[in-house]
Motif scaffolding. Structure first.
Motif, PDB file in Angstrom:
ATOM      1  N   HIS A   6       1.225  -2.341   7.007  1.00  0.00           N
ATOM      2  CA  HIS A   6       0.063  -3.763   7.474  1.00  0.00           C
ATOM      3  C   HIS A   6      -0.115  -4.884   7.887  1.00  0.00           C
ATOM      4  CE1 HIS A   6      -3.792  -1.365   6.197  1.00  0.00           C
ATOM      5  NE2 HIS A   6      -2.979  -0.623   7.283  1.00  0.00           N
ATOM      6  N   VAL A   9      -4.224  -6.952   5.869  1.00  0.00           N
ATOM      7  CA  VAL A   9      -5.181  -5.383   6.550  1.00  0.00           C
ATOM      8  C   VAL A   9      -4.909  -5.044   8.468  1.00  0.00           C
ATOM      9  CG1 VAL A   9      -7.690  -3.930   6.213  1.00  0.00           C
ATOM     10  CG2 VAL A   9      -6.867  -6.141   4.681  1.00  0.00           C
ATOM     11  N   ASP A  10      -4.226  -3.970   8.495  1.00  0.00           N
ATOM     12  CA  ASP A  10      -3.629  -4.219  10.087  1.00  0.00           C
ATOM     13  C   ASP A  10      -6.004  -3.825  10.375  1.00  0.00           C
ATOM     14  OD1 ASP A  10      -3.780  -2.567  12.205  1.00  0.00           O
ATOM     15  OD2 ASP A  10      -1.753  -1.271  11.668  1.00  0.00           O
ATOM     16  N   ASP A  62      -6.570  -0.295  11.485  1.00  0.00           N
ATOM     17  CA  ASP A  62      -6.562   0.798  10.438  1.00  0.00           C
ATOM     18  C   ASP A  62      -7.583   0.762   9.426  1.00  0.00           C
ATOM     19  OD1 ASP A  62      -4.706   1.886  10.738  1.00  0.00           O
ATOM     20  OD2 ASP A  62      -2.658   2.038   9.336  1.00  0.00           O
ATOM     21  N   THR A  69      -4.894  -1.022  -0.098  1.00  0.00           N
ATOM     22  CA  THR A  69      -5.387  -2.002   0.166  1.00  0.00           C
ATOM     23  C   THR A  69      -6.580  -1.860  -0.792  1.00  0.00           C
ATOM     24  OG1 THR A  69      -5.781  -1.690   2.489  1.00  0.00           O
ATOM     25  CG2 THR A  69      -6.728  -3.635   1.670  1.00  0.00           C
TER      26      THR A  69
END
Ligand code: GDP
Length: 357
Positions: free
Chosen positions: A23, A106-107, A110, A116
């Motif tokens: 990420h 956090v991507d 995604d 996460t």
């Protein structure tokens, strides 16, 4: 330095970066370091063992109009270089987390992934304040990159379509945070950072939004951590082992983040070990050499002492059994037994934590 009166000084807050694999934790740290260095100032950052120190001046240079440096008296931010929540969860300090504050990456495409969720659990358990870096905004279809700019300026340069696609992803993440029990919003809408988690949209690739992240971290630390940052700079040093490493000419050494007091060459220290606490005397305190000197000289330079908050390599006899995550305590004015008991108590606490998971 023989002055034993209390000398309360505000230390640098320790920041950890965590989140799901891929990420962008490593990229974000690299970008923060890189953008700081390209600010141009000598001393823009200081490379420590296992950590990078970014002084307030550099942060304020990067953050431009977002920051008024006169609002701050904390000296900057110390980023732990080894990202990942596995390291984070073992890095304790007096029962709490070693990191004073965390960045959860956090991507943005995604959203929440298994690691996460794990990271959130650890942050909740340790009560660590955090902000969310919604990373990779540049991958939004049709994105018009604005390298290094604050995120609002970058948003203004986007098409309505790109903006609304990004918004959708951001609200997805805000929803996931809410499912995890955290009320969150885009950071500029957050009134009370003690009640709400700020989400900072950014790109580790283009560095847009990175000024905002640094501003929010600095602001949070200043508002809510100032009291914890007040330390006696002449007190006996306390730290946490990041890693145990063999170094040629030194044998086993411990890379340590010092979060309180001062550690001096020659100090007697107690270090948490595999079997029992190790009592030893410091032979050398080592720091990375400035980049320019690395090719001609040895990798490390010796220093006489190192004060919190900082990363340092400690060379001393009998460190082979030292453990990552274990406490390091300078004995100084106390008895060795007293400090050994303290270290034992702290190790017992860590074991309870680990066996609960
Ligand atoms: P880590 O596993 O969390 O440390 O993730 P990395 O930093 O290694 O990043 C994983 C991949 O995502 C690498 O290929 C990075 O180049 C890429 N990446 C990270 N941040 C960004 C970003 O902001 N934008 C884009 N386009 N790619 C990114």
């Amino acid at each position: 330095m023989t002055d034993h009166t209390h000398a309360d000084t505000l230390r640098t807050p320790i920041v950890a970066v965590l989140g799901h694999v891929d990420h962008g934790k490593t990229s974000l740290l690299d970008t923060i370091r890189g953008s700081a260095v390209s600010e141009g100032e000598a001393g823009a950052i200081t490379q420590h063992i296992g950590a990078t120190d970014i002084p307030l001046d550099t942060i304020s240079g990067m953050a431009g109009e977002l920051i008024d440096p006169s609002d701050f008296d904390l000296p900057g931010l110390l980023f732990i270089d080894t990202p990942g929540h596995h390291s984070f969860s073992t890095l304790r300090a007096r029962g709490g987390a070693l990191a004073d504050i965390a960045v959860l990456v956090v991507d943005v495409n995604d959203g929440f992934q298994p690691q996460t969720e794990e990271a959130i659990d650890i942050l909740r358990r340790t009560g660590t304040p955090f902000v969310v870096a919604a990373n990779k905004v540049d991958t939004t279809p049709g994105w018009n990159p604005q390298d290094g700019e604050p995120i609002q300026k970058s948003m203004d340069a986007q098409s309505e379509r790109a903006k609304s696609m990004l918004d959708e992803n951001l609200y997805e993440i805000i929803g996931q945070l809410s499912d995890a029990g955290f009320s969150a919003d885009l950071y500029w809408r957050v009134q009370d950072f003690q009640k709400n988690i700020g989400v900072v949209p950014l790109s580790a690739l283009t560095a847009e939004g990175v000024p905002d992240l640094l501003t929010v971290l600095m602001g949070l630390s200043q508002r809510f951590m100032k009291e914890e940052m007040a330390i006696d700079v002449t007190g006996p040093g306390e730290g946490t082992v990041l890693e145990v490493k063999d170094e040629r000419g030194f044998g086993a050494t411990v890379d340590t983040v010092v979060y309180d007091g001062v550690i001096r060459n020659g100090d007697t220290v107690v270090v948490g070990g595999q079997n029992e606490p190790i009592v030893t005397e410091i032979r050398a305190l080592l720091r990375p050499r400035p980049l320019a000197e690395i090719r001609t000289e040895k990798q490390f330079e010796k220093v006489g002492e190192i004060g919190a908050a900082a990363g340092v390599k400690i060379a001393a006899p009998d460190l082979d059994d030292a453990m990552a995550g274990a406490p390091v305590r300078v004995v100084r004015d106390r008895t060795v037994d007293q400090v050994v008991e303290e270290v034992k108590a702290e190790l017992a606490e860590i074991e309870v934590e680990t066996s609960e998971n």
